[in-house]
Design a protein around this motif. Structure first.
Motif, PDB file in Angstrom:
ATOM      1  N   PHE A  74      -7.393 -12.777   3.433  1.00 59.82           N
ATOM      2  CA  PHE A  74      -7.786 -13.292   4.751  1.00 59.82           C
ATOM      3  C   PHE A  74      -8.595 -14.576   4.634  1.00 59.82           C
ATOM      4  O   PHE A  74      -8.499 -15.455   5.491  1.00 59.82           O
ATOM      5  N   ALA A  77      -6.179 -17.473   3.973  1.00 57.14           N
ATOM      6  CA  ALA A  77      -5.494 -17.856   5.213  1.00 57.14           C
ATOM      7  C   ALA A  77      -6.451 -18.608   6.137  1.00 57.14           C
ATOM      8  O   ALA A  77      -6.073 -19.603   6.763  1.00 57.14           O
ATOM      9  N   ALA A  78      -7.701 -18.151   6.184  1.00 58.30           N
ATOM     10  CA  ALA A  78      -8.679 -18.748   7.099  1.00 58.30           C
ATOM     11  C   ALA A  78      -9.045 -20.179   6.697  1.00 58.30           C
ATOM     12  O   ALA A  78      -9.616 -20.928   7.486  1.00 58.30           O
ATOM     13  N   LYS A 101      -1.305 -12.866  19.417  1.00 57.53           N
ATOM     14  CA  LYS A 101      -2.765 -12.741  19.530  1.00 57.53           C
ATOM     15  C   LYS A 101      -3.385 -12.184  18.258  1.00 57.53           C
ATOM     16  O   LYS A 101      -4.604 -12.045  18.177  1.00 57.53           O
ATOM     17  N   VAL A 102      -2.571 -11.849  17.279  1.00 59.18           N
ATOM     18  CA  VAL A 102      -3.113 -11.316  16.028  1.00 59.18           C
ATOM     19  C   VAL A 102      -3.777 -12.402  15.165  1.00 59.18           C
ATOM     20  O   VAL A 102      -4.882 -12.191  14.677  1.00 59.18           O
ATOM     21  N   PRO A 103      -3.149 -13.574  14.995  1.00 53.95           N
ATOM     22  CA  PRO A 103      -3.723 -14.543  14.052  1.00 53.95           C
ATOM     23  C   PRO A 103      -5.136 -14.985  14.419  1.00 53.95           C
ATOM     24  O   PRO A 103      -5.500 -15.027  15.593  1.00 53.95           O
ATOM     25  N   LEU A 104      -5.880 -15.311  13.389  1.00 56.38           N
ATOM     26  CA  LEU A 104      -7.222 -15.885  13.549  1.00 56.38           C
ATOM     27  C   LEU A 104      -7.142 -17.131  14.418  1.00 56.38           C
ATOM     28  O   LEU A 104      -6.251 -17.954  14.248  1.00 56.38           O
ATOM     29  N   GLU A 105      -8.089 -17.273  15.352  1.00 59.10           N
ATOM     30  CA  GLU A 105      -8.097 -18.469  16.201  1.00 59.10           C
ATOM     31  C   GLU A 105      -8.920 -19.558  15.531  1.00 59.10           C
ATOM     32  O   GLU A 105     -10.108 -19.690  15.797  1.00 59.10           O
ATOM     33  N   ARG A 145       3.487 -17.448  14.831  1.00 60.29           N
ATOM     34  CA  ARG A 145       2.283 -16.721  14.440  1.00 60.29           C
ATOM     35  C   ARG A 145       1.501 -17.495  13.381  1.00 60.29           C
ATOM     36  O   ARG A 145       0.281 -17.612  13.446  1.00 60.29           O
ATOM     37  N   ALA A 146       2.253 -18.038  12.405  1.00 57.66           N
ATOM     38  CA  ALA A 146       1.589 -18.784  11.330  1.00 57.66           C
ATOM     39  C   ALA A 146       0.991 -20.087  11.863  1.00 57.66           C
ATOM     40  O   ALA A 146      -0.059 -20.531  11.411  1.00 57.66           O
ATOM     41  N   ILE A 149      -2.733 -20.139  13.514  1.00 57.45           N
ATOM     42  CA  ILE A 149      -4.020 -20.289  12.837  1.00 57.45           C
ATOM     43  C   ILE A 149      -4.298 -21.767  12.553  1.00 57.45           C
ATOM     44  O   ILE A 149      -5.248 -22.100  11.869  1.00 57.45           O
TER      45      ILE A 149
END
Ligand code: ADP
Ligand code: MG
Lengths: 240, 289
Positions: A74, A77-78, A101-105, A145-146, A149
């Motif tokens: 994580f 990815a962040a 709405k799952v991916p980190l904003e 989705r990708a 982020i």
């Protein structure tokens, strides 16, 4: 030329089987790097190592100047790494909107509204569950989705797998568009010819080792090499 | 006879509501973390005794408001210190750990508060029966059921409409991919665990008002709650809801005709349902829609 990502001497295992045997590669900032190789060569394992999903036992990974070798997935990815996994892995029981709405904003230009402008089809189907989508729509959702982020580096694992030729072209067009947005791209493909057409740099992986690294154009020019290294499927796909 | 039946159906629904509240928490934790939390009944006890300990200062309503979140905080610490190191290992490890933890909580409660039961006072107006005819329906019983359903509704809203809830649901399907999308899955598991323990704590406060407090009060609810999950279908929260109410009513009704079998009927029901639908009632449907 600065690197978005560098990997040096990765050795990765599944249990006792030694899959990656000293893989080194670099993704230059703002360019498309293709990673080719036949089925079972270790492409997915390489990406999983880069993402910390199957951490390498040896070697070093640097992403945007940070040593991410031991980082949990994580956190990698962040940092701004978008990952489109093999087989898309969308959340089948969640609606399209919920998937988004799952991916980190992370802050940046990509919002759900902008995603819906790029993929109108996803907006039409936003209340449908993931499992009700066609393969092409699932691929779009996985890419969307990708993007949410707001990645600086986008890693895609066989985005054209199992898609109709027309949809494959659409996917490749989007990848080029992302490059134009300034996103660095690492693209794993079986579809050698088409990926080499849009890639700047290329690597070929065989049996867990890099057997070619250099310009994408040069590799594309070498018919015999593409055919023998990238596997039989290179034959089937051309930009019709 | 009708009155007796009604009495037992009501009883069954109330007991079933507790099964549901416990089972939802168990289900959340099982689905996201693959931990079968045998200490869940222990957290119910903790919730009840916290309410008992603080109610002299904050009253019944204060205790109802504060005990569940305080229980959840204890849950967070337990998850962080004891359970997190076991993620990714064989589920047997966490099962043994929580099994031991259940005994520890029970003994610790006995040590601190003594082995005898303790009364837990509820506001007088809630203790009144609604009418002479329906003597068994007290205001408190209705209140308990209402609270359970409010909690379930809030849980539904959390899971359906908040990013935290959506990520929890995504994580039960594919945690690895949730991590690859930049979500701190350790934190996600902790928060999810805390939500489950919050529900156990709430069950504890509500049960204390009805039955009083005992160090063993969680034990009897645990097995039926597991069965509610299995009957409803592992992975399905609506299934858990239906499963809990179903076995509650089944054992309530059985109490009228064969009092001795009122506990066994739960197991019989589970066997019958698993034989006809091996994945439970809602097993095929997966997570809540
Ligand atoms: N989870 C796994 N466990 C054991 N071996 C695996 C696993 N995944 C892949 N492999 C093996 O690792 C090798 C490389 O696989 P992979 O990285 O998926 O190749 P590619 O993506 O290039 O097709 C293959 O020989 C495959 O059988
Ligand atoms: Mg692969």
């Amino acid at each position: 030329m600065t690197a978005a990502l560098t990997a040096e001497g990765l050795h990765t295992y599944y249990g006792k089987s030694h899959i990656l045997q000293g893989v080194s590669l670099a993704v230059a900032e703002g360019r498309i790097t293709a990673l080719l190789g036949r089925n079972g060569a270790g492409k997915t394992t390489t990406l999983r190592s880069l993402m910390g999903l199957t951490p390498a036992r040896q070697g070093k990974i640097t992403i945007f100047g940070e040593d991410t070798t031991r980082w949990p997935t994580f956190r990698i990815a962040a940092q701004g790494v978008g990952y489109v996994p093999e087989g898309r892995r969308i959340f089948a029981n969640l609606s399209v909107e919920e998937n988004l709405k799952v991916p980190l904003e992370r802050g940046g230009p990509w919002t759900i509204e902008r995603i819906f402008k790029l993929f109108p089809r996803l907006e039409e189907r936003k209340l449908n569950r993931g499992r009700q989508l066609s393969g092409g729509e699932q691929e779009m959702l996985s890419i969307a989705r990708a993007l949410l982020i707001n990645p600086r580096l986008l890693i895609l694992d066989e985005p054209s797998q199992g898609l109709a030729p027309l949809v494959v072209r659409e996917v490749f067009r989007i990848i080029q568009q992302m490059k134009a947005e300034g996103i660095s791209i690492l693209l794993v493909e079986q579809n050698a010819r088409m990926s080499l057409e849009i890639a700047d740099d290329a690597y070929v992986l065989d049996d867990g080792m890099i057997v070619y690294s250099g310009g994408a154009q040069e590799l594309a020019a070498d018919e015999a090499r593409v055919r023998s290294l990238a596997g039989a499927s290179a034959e089937e796909w051309t930009l019709a | 006879m009708t009155l007796l039946l009604l009495f037992n159906i009501t009883n069954g629904l109330i007991v079933g509501a507790f099964y549901v509240l416990m089972a939802l928490g168990l289900s959340l934790i099982l689905n996201l973390s693959n931990v079968i939390n045998f200490a869940h009944g222990g957290f119910l006890v903790i919730g009840g005794y916290i309410a008992y300990a603080i109610s002299p200062y904050v009253g019944f309503w204060g205790a109802l408001l504060l005990a569940p979140p305080l229980t959840a905080v204890i849950g967070l610490v337990v998850e962080r210190v004891l359970i997190r190191p076991l993620y990714g290992r064989d589920p047997l490890y966490s099962l043994l750990l929580t099994f031991g933890l259940a005994f520890m909580i029970e003994d610790l409660t006995r040590f601190i508060f003594g082995p005898q039961g303790k009364p837990f006072a509820i506001p007088a107006f809630l203790a009144q029966p609604l009418s002479n005819e329906l003597f068994f329906i007290t205001g408190y019983r209705l209140f308990m059921v209402a609270m359970v359903f409010v909690a379930i509704a809030l849980l539904f809203v959390l899971l359906r409409y908040t990013r935290l809830g959506i990520r929890i649901r995504a994580g039960t399907l594919d945690l690895e991919t949730v991590a690859a999308l930049g979500i701190n899955v350790r934190l996600l598991r902790s928060l999810n665990f805390a939500v489950g323990i919050f529900l156990a704590g709430l069950s504890g406060v509500l049960a204390a008002g009805q039955l009083g407090l005992e160090p063993t009060m969680g034990t009897g609810l645990l097995m039926p709650s597991f069965i509610a999950i299995i009957v409803g279908g592992i992975g399905s929260l609506p299934g858990t809801l239906v499963g809990g109410l179903l076995i509650g009513v089944a054992s309530g009704v059985t109490a009228v005709f064969f009092p001795a079998a009122s506990e066994a009927v739960i197991y019989v029901l589970m066997a019958v349902i698993l034989l006809t639908r091996p994945r439970g009632l809602f097993g095929e449907e997966g997570m809540m829609g």
